[in-house]
Design an enzyme around this catalytic site. Sequence first.
Site, PDB file in Angstrom:
ATOM      1  N   CYS A   2       2.637  -5.092  -8.143  1.00  0.00           N
ATOM      2  CA  CYS A   2       3.077  -4.041  -9.068  1.00  0.00           C
ATOM      3  C   CYS A   2       3.200  -4.595 -10.483  1.00  0.00           C
ATOM      4  O   CYS A   2       3.387  -5.785 -10.686  1.00  0.00           O
ATOM      5  CB  CYS A   2       4.434  -3.523  -8.645  1.00  0.00           C
ATOM      6  SG  CYS A   2       4.469  -2.990  -6.936  1.00  0.00           S
ATOM      7  N   ARG A  27      -2.694  -4.849 -11.634  1.00  0.00           N
ATOM      8  CA  ARG A  27      -1.708  -5.416 -10.708  1.00  0.00           C
ATOM      9  C   ARG A  27      -1.390  -4.462  -9.563  1.00  0.00           C
ATOM     10  O   ARG A  27      -0.703  -4.825  -8.611  1.00  0.00           O
ATOM     11  CB  ARG A  27      -0.414  -5.738 -11.463  1.00  0.00           C
ATOM     12  CG  ARG A  27      -0.601  -6.692 -12.621  1.00  0.00           C
ATOM     13  CD  ARG A  27       0.728  -6.932 -13.282  1.00  0.00           C
ATOM     14  NE  ARG A  27       1.622  -7.606 -12.379  1.00  0.00           N
ATOM     15  CZ  ARG A  27       1.745  -8.914 -12.277  1.00  0.00           C
ATOM     16  NH1 ARG A  27       1.020  -9.695 -13.040  1.00  0.00           N
ATOM     17  NH2 ARG A  27       2.580  -9.456 -11.430  1.00  0.00           N
ATOM     18  N   TRP A  75       1.613  -1.063  -6.307  1.00  0.00           N
ATOM     19  CA  TRP A  75       0.757  -1.466  -5.192  1.00  0.00           C
ATOM     20  C   TRP A  75       1.686  -1.437  -3.991  1.00  0.00           C
ATOM     21  O   TRP A  75       2.542  -2.313  -3.839  1.00  0.00           O
ATOM     22  CB  TRP A  75       0.202  -2.869  -5.427  1.00  0.00           C
ATOM     23  CG  TRP A  75      -0.813  -3.331  -4.422  1.00  0.00           C
ATOM     24  CD1 TRP A  75      -2.148  -3.071  -4.409  1.00  0.00           C
ATOM     25  CD2 TRP A  75      -0.576  -4.175  -3.282  1.00  0.00           C
ATOM     26  NE1 TRP A  75      -2.748  -3.682  -3.337  1.00  0.00           N
ATOM     27  CE2 TRP A  75      -1.814  -4.361  -2.631  1.00  0.00           C
ATOM     28  CE3 TRP A  75       0.567  -4.776  -2.731  1.00  0.00           C
ATOM     29  CZ2 TRP A  75      -1.948  -5.138  -1.473  1.00  0.00           C
ATOM     30  CZ3 TRP A  75       0.430  -5.548  -1.580  1.00  0.00           C
ATOM     31  CH2 TRP A  75      -0.816  -5.721  -0.962  1.00  0.00           C
ATOM     32  N   ASN A 101       9.274  -5.139  -8.776  1.00  0.00           N
ATOM     33  CA  ASN A 101       8.108  -5.760  -8.162  1.00  0.00           C
ATOM     34  C   ASN A 101       8.631  -6.858  -7.247  1.00  0.00           C
ATOM     35  O   ASN A 101       9.490  -7.635  -7.645  1.00  0.00           O
ATOM     36  CB  ASN A 101       7.212  -6.357  -9.266  1.00  0.00           C
ATOM     37  CG  ASN A 101       6.085  -7.199  -8.706  1.00  0.00           C
ATOM     38  OD1 ASN A 101       5.644  -6.981  -7.580  1.00  0.00           O
ATOM     39  ND2 ASN A 101       5.629  -8.167  -9.488  1.00  0.00           N
ATOM     40  N   GLY A 102       8.145  -6.896  -6.015  1.00  0.00           N
ATOM     41  CA  GLY A 102       8.620  -7.901  -5.062  1.00  0.00           C
ATOM     42  C   GLY A 102       9.017  -7.205  -3.771  1.00  0.00           C
ATOM     43  O   GLY A 102       8.686  -6.040  -3.547  1.00  0.00           O
ATOM     44  N   GLU A 477     -17.602 -17.329  -0.708  1.00  0.00           N
ATOM     45  CA  GLU A 477     -17.083 -16.659  -1.904  1.00  0.00           C
ATOM     46  C   GLU A 477     -17.947 -15.431  -2.236  1.00  0.00           C
ATOM     47  O   GLU A 477     -17.437 -14.363  -2.580  1.00  0.00           O
ATOM     48  CB  GLU A 477     -17.047 -17.658  -3.075  1.00  0.00           C
ATOM     49  CG  GLU A 477     -16.972 -17.068  -4.480  1.00  0.00           C
ATOM     50  CD  GLU A 477     -15.795 -16.138  -4.732  1.00  0.00           C
ATOM     51  OE1 GLU A 477     -14.876 -16.069  -3.912  1.00  0.00           O
ATOM     52  OE2 GLU A 477     -15.824 -15.453  -5.766  1.00  0.00           O
ATOM     53  N   LYS A 481     -16.887 -11.434  -2.446  1.00  0.00           N
ATOM     54  CA  LYS A 481     -17.172 -10.528  -3.574  1.00  0.00           C
ATOM     55  C   LYS A 481     -17.724  -9.207  -3.051  1.00  0.00           C
ATOM     56  O   LYS A 481     -17.343  -8.143  -3.501  1.00  0.00           O
ATOM     57  CB  LYS A 481     -18.202 -11.118  -4.553  1.00  0.00           C
ATOM     58  CG  LYS A 481     -17.800 -12.289  -5.407  1.00  0.00           C
ATOM     59  CD  LYS A 481     -16.851 -11.946  -6.521  1.00  0.00           C
ATOM     60  CE  LYS A 481     -15.434 -12.004  -6.047  1.00  0.00           C
ATOM     61  NZ  LYS A 481     -14.702 -13.213  -6.180  1.00  0.00           N
ATOM     62  N   GLU A 484     -14.953  -7.203  -1.332  1.00  0.00           N
ATOM     63  CA  GLU A 484     -13.913  -6.725  -2.249  1.00  0.00           C
ATOM     64  C   GLU A 484     -14.394  -5.573  -3.120  1.00  0.00           C
ATOM     65  O   GLU A 484     -13.685  -4.602  -3.320  1.00  0.00           O
ATOM     66  CB  GLU A 484     -13.486  -7.855  -3.196  1.00  0.00           C
ATOM     67  CG  GLU A 484     -12.620  -8.913  -2.579  1.00  0.00           C
ATOM     68  CD  GLU A 484     -12.203  -9.962  -3.609  1.00  0.00           C
ATOM     69  OE1 GLU A 484     -11.010 -10.266  -3.674  1.00  0.00           O
ATOM     70  OE2 GLU A 484     -13.071 -10.475  -4.346  1.00  0.00           O
ATOM     71  N   HIS A 500     -25.666 -20.671  16.632  1.00  0.00           N
ATOM     72  CA  HIS A 500     -24.689 -20.861  17.706  1.00  0.00           C
ATOM     73  C   HIS A 500     -23.959 -19.563  18.038  1.00  0.00           C
ATOM     74  O   HIS A 500     -22.752 -19.569  18.281  1.00  0.00           O
ATOM     75  CB  HIS A 500     -23.698 -21.958  17.313  1.00  0.00           C
ATOM     76  CG  HIS A 500     -24.356 -23.291  17.107  1.00  0.00           C
ATOM     77  ND1 HIS A 500     -24.878 -24.036  18.139  1.00  0.00           N
ATOM     78  CD2 HIS A 500     -24.624 -23.985  15.974  1.00  0.00           C
ATOM     79  CE1 HIS A 500     -25.413 -25.141  17.657  1.00  0.00           C
ATOM     80  NE2 HIS A 500     -25.288 -25.135  16.339  1.00  0.00           N
ATOM     81  N   LYS A 603      -4.648  -7.609  -8.288  1.00  0.00           N
ATOM     82  CA  LYS A 603      -5.113  -8.873  -8.831  1.00  0.00           C
ATOM     83  C   LYS A 603      -4.168 -10.028  -8.518  1.00  0.00           C
ATOM     84  O   LYS A 603      -4.574 -11.098  -8.135  1.00  0.00           O
ATOM     85  CB  LYS A 603      -5.290  -8.760 -10.339  1.00  0.00           C
ATOM     86  CG  LYS A 603      -5.858 -10.023 -10.917  1.00  0.00           C
ATOM     87  CD  LYS A 603      -6.886  -9.745 -11.953  1.00  0.00           C
ATOM     88  CE  LYS A 603      -7.645 -10.974 -12.315  1.00  0.00           C
ATOM     89  NZ  LYS A 603      -8.738 -11.264 -11.391  1.00  0.00           N
TER      90      LYS A 603
END
Length: 608
Positions: A2, A27, A75, A101-102, A477, A481, A484, A500, A603
Site C-alpha cells: 500500500c 505500490r 493492495w 500499510n503493513g 527471470e 517477466k 508478471e 528429464h 512493486k
Amino acid sequence: MCGIAGVVALGNISEKLVSSIRSLEYRGYDSCGIAVINGSGKPSVRKNIGSVEEVSEKENFLDLHGNVGIAHTRWATHGGVTKLNSHPHSSCDGLFTVVHNGIISNYISLREKLEKKGHVFVSATDTESIAHLIEENYSKLKSVEKAFTATLKALDGTYAVALLTAHEPDRIYCARKESPLILGLGVEENYIGSDFNAFIENTKSAVILDDNEYAIVTHDGYVVKRISSGEMVVKQVLEIMWDSEMAQKGGFPHYMLKEIHEQPQVVRTAMNIEEDRLMKFAEAIADKPRLYLTGVGTTFYVAQFAQYYFSAYAGVTASLASSDEFKFMANVDDDVFVLAASQSGETYDTLSALRHAKAGGAVTGAIVNVMGSSMARTVDHLILQGSGPEICVISTKAALSQMVIMARLALRLGLLNGKLTAKDVKAREKELDAVPKGIEKILNEKSGFIHTIAKEQSHIPHWLYLGRGRYYPIARESALKMKEVAYVHAEGMPSGFLKHGTIALIDDNLNCVVFMPPEEDAELYKLTLSSAEEIRARNGYVLGVMSESKSPSKHLPFSETIILPKAPPFTAPFFEMVAAQLFSYFTATTLKRNVDRPRSLAKSVTVA
Ligand code: G6P
C-alpha cells in the site's frame, strides 16, 4: 504494497494529495481513498475501489477542500477489495481517521476487545482496529499524542500509519514499524509518504523515520519521537537525488518500455561505481569463509546470476536462498557474509533475511536502488545502484544494473582470489563498457522483429524458457517477466533438465525460448543446441535468442531466431535478457494487459 501520503499546508491540499497517491500507485492499486480536514470538524473521507484516476472522478476527490489530509492506495491483504475495506478507516465517532500499510497481527483480539466495549466495526480490515483503539484510548487519556502512542504500543505486527483527528486539525500524526514512512519538508508545507515519489514534485528534502519512531507534522515543522519513551530524536535531513522528471513517462506509452530503454544509461551508471567502493565490498565478502546470495522475485534471479559469475570468475562458491525461505534453510554465524539485491530496499522478505542474518552474527551487504531505504540503512556494506526511479511494477532496468554490478564484483573477487589478473579484469570491464551500445542496437534494430513474433505467438498459453549455465537465471527471470506482465504461463528451466520429464509437455500449446551462448562458449553452445534439437524433433516451436555469428549455420533448429549484437561470453547474457524483456512487453501489449500495473502485484512487497 500500500501507499500512504499526507500533506499539511496553509492552502487547499486536495490536488496535491491526489497527485501523491497517483505517484504511489505502483505500490498497490485495487482501491484508494483520502481524508481531509478544513480547519475544524471531522475529517471528510472519500474512498472506493479502482485506480486513483477512476475513484478520484467517481468520488469527486477534488471537491474536498482542506489544508490537512491523508491518503492511501491499497493492495489488499486483510479483507477483500471492497469500498468498505478501502482506507481511510475511522473511529465510531468519526473524529479519528487512519491510513495504514503493513499487517497488524493481533487485530482479531484487539477487535474482539473493542467490540465488547461497544465499538462497531464496518470493515474486515486489520487497520480499522487502530482507529477504534485510538478513540478508546483518547476517552481515557484525553490527549491525542498519548492515545496514539498507547495504541501503537498495543499493536503487534508491522505498520506505517498516519492519523488525522478533529481534536488537532492542524497536524498529522504518523509512525513506523517495519513499513517505510518518510517526511518531506517543503516551504510552509510538509508531507508524509511511503516513499519519495509521494512528494518529489514538491520537495527533495526528506527525513526518514526509523522503526519505532513517530512524528507530528504541521505546516511549519515536525518532531520525531521514540514510541517507547516519547523521547525526541534529532533526525538528519536527506537531499533526494532523483527528480520528478525521472518519474515521468517521457513520451513512452508505458513505464516498462521507458525503463527498458533507460538500460544503456543505467549500465553506464553501474560502470561508474567507484573502484574503491567495489573493492571494499569485495574484500568484505572475501573476508568470510561462507557466502549466501539472496533476493526474491526478480532479485532472486539476480542472486542466482551472481552465483554463476562468482563461481566462474572468482572460484567463489555461494549458497543461494530465496529471501522468503532464508531463515528456514540458511545457517548463519559470524563466518558468513549475506549479500542481497533489492530494487526498493523495502521488500519484507529480503529485509527479514538480512535481519535474521545480522542477529546470527553474519556480516551483511546489499545492492539497492533506493537511497535511505530500510535495507540501505540495515546492511553493513551498501552499493547504491543509482538506476533512478523504477515505476513499472515489473523490474527491468534495476535488475539489469544489479547483474552488471554483480559481474563487476565477481571480477574483484577473482582478483582477490588470484584467479584473475588485473589485465583480465580490465579486459572484462572493457567488454562491459560495450554493453550500453549493444543494448541501444537491440532497442533500435530488433524491437520491430520482436514485436512481430510476440504478436504472432501471443495465443500460445504455455512457454518454457530454457538456458544452461549462466543463461539459466536469465531463462527464469525472463519467464517471470512473461508471467508478471502478460499473465501467460511460463517456466524457466535449465535446458539440460528438459529431457528429464518436462519434454513430455511439448505440443502445439507450448512454445519454447532457448537462450544460446555465443559460439566461442563451445561446450555450452553445443549442449544448449542439442536441447533445441530435442524440441524440434518433437515438432515443438523454438524461439532462439543468440548473438550474431560470423558464419551462421543454415541448419539451426529454431522456428524463429532473434539475432543480437555479437558479444563475448561475459556480457552476452545481458543482451539476451533485454530481448526477452521486449518479448514479454510486446506480448503483454498485444494481449492488452495493464502493463505498468499488472493484476495482483505490487512493486514493493512490504508484508510477509
Ligand atoms: C515483488 C515484485 C517483484 C520484485 C520483488 C523484489 O515481488 O512484484 O517484481 O522482483 O518484489 O523486489 P525488490 O524491490 O526487493 O527488488
